[in-house]
Design an enzyme around this catalytic site. Structure first.
Site, short mmCIF file in Angstrom:
data_model
loop_
_atom_site.label_atom_id
_atom_site.label_comp_id
_atom_site.label_asym_id
_atom_site.label_seq_id
_atom_site.Cartn_x
_atom_site.Cartn_y
_atom_site.Cartn_z
N GLY A 15 0.79 -1.32 -0.24
CA GLY A 15 -0.18 -0.01 -0.13
C GLY A 15 0.52 1.77 -0.20
CB VAL A 68 -4.69 -6.53 -3.32
CG1 VAL A 68 -3.28 -6.09 -2.90
CG2 VAL A 68 -5.48 -6.21 -3.81
CB ALA A 98 -14.55 2.67 -3.88
CE1 TYR A 158 -13.19 5.88 4.12
CE2 TYR A 158 -14.96 4.86 5.21
CZ TYR A 158 -13.69 5.04 4.57
OH TYR A 158 -12.79 4.09 4.79
CE LYS A 165 -10.82 1.64 4.52
NZ LYS A 165 -9.67 1.04 4.62
CB THR A 196 -2.62 9.73 2.17
OG1 THR A 196 -4.53 9.30 1.66
CG2 THR A 196 -2.16 9.51 3.22
#
Ligand code: NAP
Length: 258
Positions: A15, A68, A98, A158, A165, A196
């Protein structure tokens, strides 16, 4: 960090996209704590960037390609790790994705394809990686992943990532049970918002930063180094009695009601 909590330990970090990545902060702290590290990158265009970052570490580190969502890539990573490091003691999963269109507006409009993509990259990958890594951890180990409060609260925009999550945190508990007899611990760090690349994909992200700074008990946002230090704790023997846990590093924001 002055303590060599990971002296003699070996691990892999997934990551790192750039110098702002949470994974990079964890890698730097793990290196300072004495660990030998291997890394992965996704896609050729990131390879050079990650290679440049790795030049900043005093010891050369193996770097493997890994999307992944690809079982072939995961198998190759396992093979390369066995060849280069023999065994490992920890794995850092700091990966999520996403479609941008699914990180704004109404969750109700999430497409089947967008839902599957978010789950595959951000949640299922932990299970696939744990299955790959467990045979490389014959003396036990520690696996950590990164999550966010949007798993249990409805956080504006989100959306599909919150659902991914939630699945990720549930996976942490099931994996902890499955891998516990092999003394492999599985935990999640729930980080407060950090600026980020992935975070900037969430519509209205700066508003989230502002709200946390105003309302969290510590009245500020967290620094990425604070997340990294908690990661070192979970990767090290200091946390040997902890598994299946979600540890919040969010300036206390998650405990606040009104
Ligand atoms: P980041 O630097 O953008 O890291 C996300 C990483 O996921 C990137 O390296 C990205 O690589 C990788 N990735 C995406 N799809 C992938 C795939 N199919 N295969 C392999 N790697 C893939 O952002 P970050 O904020 O550090 O995110 C790390 C983790 O922290 C994520 O799980 C995120 O949800 C979590 N988190 C972040 C915050 C925050 O506020 N920043 C808060 C809580 C939790 P590419 O760039 O090549 O796609």
């Amino acid at each position: 960090m002055s303590h060599r909590l990971l002296e003699g330990k070996k691990g892999i970090v997934l990551g790192v996209a750039n110098k702002r990545s949470i994974a990079w902060a964890i890698a730097k702290a793990a290196h300072e704590a004495g660990a030998a590290l291997a890394f992965t990158f996704q896609g050729e265009k990131l390879k050079e960037k990650v290679e440049d970052l790795l030049k900043g570490l005093p010891a050369p580190c193996p770097l493997y390609p890994c999307d992944v969502t690809s079982d072939e890539d995961l198998a190759l990573v396992a093979e390369s790790l066995r060849k280069d490091l023999g065994t490992i003691d920890f794995l850092v999963h700091s990966v999520a994705f996403a479609d941008r269109a699914d990180l704004e507006g109404s969750f109700l409009n999430t497409s089947r394809k967008g839902y599957h993509l978010a789950q595959d990259v951000s949640s299922y990958s932990l299970t696939a990686l744990a299955r790959m890594a467990a045979p490389l951890m014959p003396s036990g180990g520690s696996i950590i992943t990164l999550t966010y409060l949007g798993s249990e609260r409805a956080v504006k925009n989100y959306n599909v990532m919150g659902v991914a999550k939630a699945a990720l945190e549930s996976s942490v508990r099931y994996l902890a049970v499955d891998l516990g007899p092999r003394q492999i611990r599985v935990n999640a760090l729930s980080a407060g918002p950090i600026n980020t690349l992935a975070a900037r994909g969430i519509s209205g992200f700066t508003e989230i930063l502002d709200v946390v700074a105003q309302r969290s008990p510590l009245q500020r946002n967290v620094e990425v180094e604070e997340v990294a230090h908690a990661a070192i704790f979970l990767l090290s023997p200091l946390s040997s009695g902890i598994t299946g846990e979600v540890l919040y590093v969010d300036a206390g924001y998650h405990i606040v009601g009104i």
